[in-house]
Design a protein around this motif. Structure first.
Motif, mmCIF file in Angstrom:
data_model
loop_
_atom_site.group_PDB
_atom_site.id
_atom_site.type_symbol
_atom_site.label_atom_id
_atom_site.label_comp_id
_atom_site.label_asym_id
_atom_site.label_seq_id
_atom_site.Cartn_x
_atom_site.Cartn_y
_atom_site.Cartn_z
ATOM 1 N N LEU A 117 2.810 14.248 -9.154
ATOM 2 C CA LEU A 117 3.590 15.321 -8.903
ATOM 3 C C LEU A 117 4.327 15.563 -10.442
ATOM 4 O O LEU A 117 4.572 16.747 -10.892
ATOM 5 N N LEU A 118 4.745 14.585 -11.216
ATOM 6 C CA LEU A 118 5.302 14.773 -12.322
ATOM 7 C C LEU A 118 4.031 15.448 -13.533
ATOM 8 O O LEU A 118 4.582 16.116 -14.183
ATOM 9 N N GLN A 175 3.949 5.587 -5.293
ATOM 10 C CA GLN A 175 3.957 5.678 -7.084
ATOM 11 C C GLN A 175 2.841 6.822 -7.359
ATOM 12 O O GLN A 175 3.165 7.423 -8.301
ATOM 13 N N THR A 176 1.748 6.611 -6.630
ATOM 14 C CA THR A 176 0.618 7.597 -7.275
ATOM 15 C C THR A 176 1.027 9.232 -6.969
ATOM 16 O O THR A 176 0.673 10.107 -7.662
ATOM 17 N N GLY A 230 0.903 -1.179 -0.044
ATOM 18 C CA GLY A 230 -0.041 -0.154 0.120
ATOM 19 C C GLY A 230 0.997 1.240 -0.020
ATOM 20 O O GLY A 230 0.501 2.316 -0.520
ATOM 21 N N ILE A 231 1.986 1.185 0.807
ATOM 22 C CA ILE A 231 2.945 2.593 0.947
ATOM 23 C C ILE A 231 3.656 2.732 -0.585
ATOM 24 O O ILE A 231 3.737 3.754 -0.907
ATOM 25 N N ALA A 232 3.870 1.525 -1.165
ATOM 26 C CA ALA A 232 4.560 1.496 -2.409
ATOM 27 C C ALA A 232 3.614 2.329 -3.430
ATOM 28 O O ALA A 232 3.965 3.052 -4.169
#
Length: 212
Positions: free
Chosen positions: A39-40, A33-34, A27-29
């Motif tokens: 942000l990108l 990633q989201t 879940g943290i990964a």
């Protein structure tokens, strides 16, 4: 076999028996990633946070609906699978217990009524019940698969210390105890302590094998 939860509020925060410790890293990964992708997109000028939150696009709505549907399906499927596996396991455990209780009861009833062998009959019955208790405990330990799980057994005082020491150092405890029980039945049948016709005694062997 199963985890017995105590009736207290802190049980909701317990890690034992929970999928939270395994699911948390994933879940943290996924969350990281989201956030990185959003942000990108924001740095590239592809996303405007103010308009996105006020008026979500049709693509975002469809993605959210698809995610919710898949999550609901996985939760329901996993819950049903866990429920069916629980009842399958508890049914097999109760079946084994019933078969071994019947086998023990039959062997106690099949003992000879001769007065000169009553002391031997008593020793046989006590040893049999202790071994059956050990057998069921060893079977539960194999099913539990936990390091600190413990199950109650009958008092094993009076049993051979060398045999118990040998048993404690082996991994196949259930098979060893079953072999002891079978050998004891054969020896006492030959000595006449178990006074019953072989076709009737065969029922005991069936019940022992079904329980295993």
């Amino acid at each position: 076999l199963m985890i017995i939860y105590q009736a207290r509020c802190l049980s909701l925060l317990s890690c034992r028996g929970s999928v939270f410790p395994r699911a948390l890293p994933w879940g943290i990964a996924a969350c990281a990633q989201t956030v990185l992708i959003r942000l990108l997109f924001w740095l590239a000028g592809l996303v405007d946070f103010e308009t996105t939150w006020e008026q979500p696009s049709s693509v975002q709505t469809a993605a959210w609906s698809l995610f919710s549907s898949m999550l609901g399906f996985l939760i329901v499927f996993r819950a049903q699978l866990a429920y069916s596996r629980y009842w399958e396991g508890i049914t097999l455990v109760e079946q084994a217990r019933g078969e071994w209780v019947n086998a023990t009861s039959n062997l106690v009833a099949f003992c000879t009524s001769k007065q000169e062998k009553q002391n031997e009959v008593k020793d046989f019955q006590l040893t049999l019940t202790k071994l059956m208790s050990l057998l069921f405990c060893a079977s539960l330990c194999e099913v539990a698969k936990t390091e600190h799980e413990s199950f109650e057994i009958l008092d094993i005082s009076g049993m051979d210390s060398d045999s118990l020491r040998y048993l404690s150092g082996k991994g196949q405890k259930r098979e060893i105890i079953m072999q002891w029980i079978q050998q004891m039945i054969v020896d006492n049948t030959r000595s006449g302590l178990i006074d019953i016709a072989p076709p009737i005694l065969s029922r005991v062997w069936q019940e022992l094998s079904i329980g295993v």
